[in-house]
Motif scaffolding. Sequence first.
Motif, short mmCIF file in Angstrom:
data_model
loop_
_atom_site.label_atom_id
_atom_site.label_comp_id
_atom_site.label_asym_id
_atom_site.label_seq_id
_atom_site.Cartn_x
_atom_site.Cartn_y
_atom_site.Cartn_z
N PHE A 103 -68.97 -0.69 70.26
CA PHE A 103 -70.35 -1.05 69.96
C PHE A 103 -71.14 0.19 69.59
O PHE A 103 -70.82 1.30 70.01
N ASN A 104 -72.17 -0.03 68.79
CA ASN A 104 -73.11 1.02 68.43
C ASN A 104 -74.46 0.69 69.05
O ASN A 104 -74.92 -0.45 68.99
N TYR A 105 -75.08 1.70 69.63
CA TYR A 105 -76.43 1.57 70.16
C TYR A 105 -77.41 1.53 68.99
O TYR A 105 -77.29 2.30 68.04
N LEU A 106 -78.37 0.61 69.07
CA LEU A 106 -79.40 0.48 68.03
C LEU A 106 -80.77 0.44 68.71
O LEU A 106 -80.98 -0.31 69.65
N VAL B 104 -88.65 0.61 61.94
CA VAL B 104 -87.71 1.74 61.89
C VAL B 104 -86.67 1.62 63.00
O VAL B 104 -86.98 1.29 64.13
N PHE B 105 -85.43 1.84 62.60
CA PHE B 105 -84.29 1.77 63.49
C PHE B 105 -83.58 3.12 63.50
O PHE B 105 -83.60 3.85 62.52
N CYS B 106 -82.91 3.43 64.60
CA CYS B 106 -81.96 4.53 64.63
C CYS B 106 -80.74 4.04 65.39
O CYS B 106 -80.83 3.14 66.22
N MET B 107 -79.59 4.61 65.05
CA MET B 107 -78.34 4.18 65.68
C MET B 107 -77.58 5.39 66.19
O MET B 107 -77.76 6.50 65.69
N ASP B 108 -76.72 5.15 67.17
CA ASP B 108 -75.76 6.16 67.61
C ASP B 108 -74.39 5.74 67.14
O ASP B 108 -73.97 4.59 67.36
N LEU B 109 -73.69 6.64 66.47
CA LEU B 109 -72.31 6.38 66.07
C LEU B 109 -71.42 6.38 67.31
O LEU B 109 -71.78 6.94 68.35
N VAL B 110 -70.25 5.75 67.22
CA VAL B 110 -69.31 5.71 68.34
C VAL B 110 -69.01 7.14 68.80
O VAL B 110 -68.79 8.03 67.99
N GLY B 111 -69.08 7.33 70.11
CA GLY B 111 -68.83 8.64 70.69
C GLY B 111 -70.09 9.46 70.94
O GLY B 111 -70.03 10.53 71.53
N TYR B 112 -71.24 8.97 70.49
CA TYR B 112 -72.50 9.70 70.63
C TYR B 112 -73.51 8.88 71.44
O TYR B 112 -73.53 7.65 71.35
N GLY B 113 -74.37 9.57 72.16
CA GLY B 113 -75.51 8.94 72.82
C GLY B 113 -75.14 7.74 73.66
O GLY B 113 -74.27 7.80 74.53
N LYS B 114 -75.77 6.60 73.37
CA LYS B 114 -75.58 5.40 74.16
C LYS B 114 -74.53 4.44 73.58
O LYS B 114 -74.37 3.34 74.07
N SER B 115 -73.82 4.87 72.54
CA SER B 115 -72.77 4.03 71.95
C SER B 115 -71.48 4.16 72.75
O SER B 115 -71.32 5.02 73.60
N PHE B 116 -70.54 3.29 72.41
CA PHE B 116 -69.23 3.27 73.04
C PHE B 116 -68.56 4.63 72.93
O PHE B 116 -68.65 5.30 71.90
N LYS B 117 -67.87 5.03 74.00
CA LYS B 117 -67.17 6.31 73.99
C LYS B 117 -65.85 6.15 74.74
O LYS B 117 -65.86 5.81 75.93
N GLN B 118 -64.75 6.39 74.06
CA GLN B 118 -63.44 6.36 74.70
C GLN B 118 -63.34 7.52 75.69
O GLN B 118 -63.85 8.61 75.43
N ALA B 119 -62.64 7.31 76.79
CA ALA B 119 -62.46 8.36 77.80
C ALA B 119 -61.80 9.60 77.19
O ALA B 119 -62.13 10.73 77.56
N VAL B 120 -60.89 9.41 76.23
CA VAL B 120 -60.20 10.57 75.63
C VAL B 120 -61.17 11.46 74.86
O VAL B 120 -60.87 12.62 74.60
N MET B 121 -62.35 10.93 74.49
CA MET B 121 -63.33 11.73 73.77
C MET B 121 -63.94 12.80 74.68
O MET B 121 -64.50 13.78 74.21
N ASP B 122 -63.83 12.63 76.00
CA ASP B 122 -64.35 13.60 76.95
C ASP B 122 -63.31 14.64 77.36
O ASP B 122 -63.64 15.58 78.07
N ASP B 123 -62.06 14.44 76.96
CA ASP B 123 -60.99 15.38 77.33
C ASP B 123 -61.07 16.60 76.41
O ASP B 123 -60.81 16.51 75.21
N ARG B 124 -61.47 17.74 76.96
CA ARG B 124 -61.65 18.96 76.16
C ARG B 124 -60.36 19.43 75.50
O ARG B 124 -60.39 20.16 74.52
N CYS B 125 -59.21 19.03 76.03
CA CYS B 125 -57.94 19.42 75.42
C CYS B 125 -57.70 18.71 74.10
O CYS B 125 -56.82 19.10 73.33
N ASN B 126 -58.48 17.68 73.78
CA ASN B 126 -58.36 16.99 72.50
C ASN B 126 -59.14 17.70 71.39
O ASN B 126 -59.09 17.29 70.25
#
Length: 184
Positions: A47-50, A103-125
Amino acid sequence: MVHTLRLLCTLGYVICSVLSLSGQLILREDSISHPSYLPGFPNQTHFNYLREKVSPATDASGNFNGKVMLRIHGSAGSSIPLFDLHVPGYSWMDDLALAGYDVFCMDLVGYGKSFKQAVMDDRCNLSGLDRTTAGATGCSFSAPYDSTLQYSISENQEIDAVVHHILSYRNVSQLNLLGYSLGG
């Protein structure tokens, strides 16, 4: 002319801050669900935050032709700090809403309040230099996650899903799209 417009926006923001604080702008938040567009996450829903801001007069009029705008952030941050910062004089969303835009603004996946996979937080990635900057230690040469976490095609598909949602929601055939930095 540019200086005059900038001055008017700055003066308008003083009014805007007061109106925002007194509840005179409508703020709506939503999550737009869609299938994952990332190759590493098939058959998942993301999902994307809007976020939306509009004046009550514009909202009540129902006449949004030419006055609907979507703001998209770049790769360095999410949308709220860039477009709706709660510091007097720094909310583009408030300024545009007071000028009659929905006016709308959105967060792309992985940013802000949008969906973020746990692997996106792994600094080794992260890639080499980014690992060092982020303080990742004990990582093997290759990243533990072997697929792309984000790429321009998936981000374009996310934007497309959000644009279609807004067009349907406001019953308009087009909107103004304004990106910031790599969001442009």
